[in-house]
Design a protein around this motif. Sequence first.
Motif, PDB file in Angstrom:
ATOM      1  N   UNK A 200       0.827  -1.213   0.000  1.00  0.00           N
ATOM      2  CA  UNK A 200       0.000   0.000   0.000  1.00  0.00           C
ATOM      3  C   UNK A 200       0.857   1.257   0.000  1.00  0.00           C
ATOM      4  N   UNK A 231       3.904 -10.602 -14.975  1.00  0.00           N
ATOM      5  CA  UNK A 231       3.240 -11.430 -13.961  1.00  0.00           C
ATOM      6  C   UNK A 231       3.384 -10.801 -12.574  1.00  0.00           C
ATOM      7  N   UNK A 233       3.212  -7.736 -11.912  1.00  0.00           N
ATOM      8  CA  UNK A 233       2.203  -6.669 -11.757  1.00  0.00           C
ATOM      9  C   UNK A 233       0.884  -7.279 -11.285  1.00  0.00           C
ATOM     10  N   UNK A 234       0.541  -8.452 -11.825  1.00  0.00           N
ATOM     11  CA  UNK A 234      -0.678  -9.138 -11.365  1.00  0.00           C
ATOM     12  C   UNK A 234      -0.567  -9.460  -9.884  1.00  0.00           C
ATOM     13  N   UNK A 236       1.278  -7.844  -7.697  1.00  0.00           N
ATOM     14  CA  UNK A 236       1.164  -6.579  -6.944  1.00  0.00           C
ATOM     15  C   UNK A 236      -0.300  -6.190  -6.790  1.00  0.00           C
ATOM     16  N   UNK A 237      -1.072  -6.319  -7.870  1.00  0.00           N
ATOM     17  CA  UNK A 237      -2.491  -5.962  -7.813  1.00  0.00           C
ATOM     18  C   UNK A 237      -3.215  -6.806  -6.768  1.00  0.00           C
ATOM     19  N   UNK A 238      -2.916  -8.096  -6.773  1.00  0.00           N
ATOM     20  CA  UNK A 238      -3.559  -9.010  -5.830  1.00  0.00           C
ATOM     21  C   UNK A 238      -3.129  -8.676  -4.398  1.00  0.00           C
ATOM     22  N   UNK A 240      -2.139  -5.856  -3.352  1.00  0.00           N
ATOM     23  CA  UNK A 240      -2.668  -4.542  -2.964  1.00  0.00           C
ATOM     24  C   UNK A 240      -4.092  -4.673  -2.427  1.00  0.00           C
ATOM     25  N   UNK A 241      -4.927  -5.414  -3.140  1.00  0.00           N
ATOM     26  CA  UNK A 241      -6.312  -5.598  -2.687  1.00  0.00           C
ATOM     27  C   UNK A 241      -6.324  -6.324  -1.347  1.00  0.00           C
ATOM     28  N   UNK A 244      -5.205  -3.786   1.348  1.00  0.00           N
ATOM     29  CA  UNK A 244      -6.227  -2.776   1.634  1.00  0.00           C
ATOM     30  C   UNK A 244      -7.366  -3.366   2.454  1.00  0.00           C
ATOM     31  N   UNK A 245      -7.716  -4.619   2.181  1.00  0.00           N
ATOM     32  CA  UNK A 245      -8.842  -5.209   2.908  1.00  0.00           C
ATOM     33  C   UNK A 245      -8.419  -5.758   4.275  1.00  0.00           C
TER      34      UNK A 245
END
Lengths: 251, 231
Positions: A200, A231, A233-234, A236-238, A240-241, A244-245
């Motif tokens: 984050x 790959x 980046x995918x 990182x996206x996962x 990140x979510x 955050x949660x």
Amino acid sequence: MKLKLHIWRQTSQDAPGAFADYELDDVSPDMSFLEMLDVLNERLILDEQEPVVFDNDCREGICGACGMVINGHPHGPQKLTTTCQLHMRKFRDGDELWIEPWRAKAFPVLRDLMVDRSALDRIIEVGGYVSVNTGGVPDANAIPIGKGVADLSMDAAACIGCGACVAACPNASASLFTAAKITHLGVLPQGEIERNTRVQEMVAQMDEEAFGHCTNHGECDAACPKGISVDFIARMNRDFVRGVTREPITR
Amino acid sequence: MRRVLTLYSTTIGKKVVMAVTGILLVGFVLGHMIGNLKLYLPAHDGMAAIDHYGEGLRSFGAPFLAHGQFLWIARSVLILAVGLHIWSAISLKVRSNAARPIAYKRVAYEDSTLASRTMIWGGVLLLAFIVFHLLHFTTGTITPGFDFEHGAVFANVTGGFSNVGVAIFYIVAMVALAMHLYHGVWSMLQTLGANHPRYNSWRKKLALAIAIIVAVANISFPVAVLTGLVG
């Protein structure tokens, strides 16, 4: 070999820049790209003109200091190669080369082909570390790490922070760089503790630095001299979510 | 509230919104296409199969839902999804335009595709298409060359596509939709982190398959009407 060069010249960060044209008649195919520019600079100095400023350090392809966009390709047309490791034999006699600095709002041009990449350092500052308690030096291999995880981490750690991913991205996004750094630390047990907050912090800093967003073009992956995959980046996206949660930060 | 704000205030959060709304919209596109295919089924009870289907959509959920209520629920969700999708796209695009104030003199693309580079313009064309499509076949406001009648889906479709200009616009829009889907389906999996070495090679194939199936099926309708296969 003969070359016609169009090089971006800019005297300072605020000055307007423009392309200047140069012709070189006696370029050896065994020179590296930077050596070719050295030859040009020696001639410019003898002619009492300002030499072309460009970043470089190790000239071994491992430090991440050099980098320029050559005919639209960051680090030139050869895959998995930094500008310093690119050789003139990859070009043909009579070629016309357009040489530009990395172009991004987050990378202001300091002079000619030299850009300020400290935005990447600031992304590292907010999360690119692991916290280690002080005390005696821990034993080597005290924490067992599986081969697959170690390899994944090492693949991500291959990033030399040159900024070619930003230069190549149509959105000037630093996603590949940030993702590599997040993965490099986040998959290891030492980095697991800060995994949720690190992603984050680093993503928020990446956004603050005026980089663009990732639209999954894949240009970064193609330009990366170290072969860092999208790959990450995918991942990182996962992450990140997940961060955050599970462990939202206030920023 | 802080969590939601944190997510949406970041570029990744906005991309997640685009991906999640994208899944809804891809699902709708596939469902709509399957519904459209009833154009090819034989009529029964003196009524075209697709007219039965249209009536089925309106009476769906009865007696729990009143006549037409299901459609309005679906429309509300879709309008919300489209709105969020567009809003996120614009706010991200504005950002990425600002991220490179001075363009390159020479640009050499390697891994990006025409589809990936035209997402925003494909999206604009699709929005124009959606507005026209609603005015054409849903409200019957713009009806070049035919008399629109509510509920008479078969007659409206055959009448609507008998206009060559309209048919060509639909075909062009479906090509744009296919390109949007080709990059979008892969991109949304990437954005949501659906990434695994075992399945990665299938993601672009899935995107290509969805794009081709949707384009071929949907383009077949105006072509079938124009060539006289249907109608």
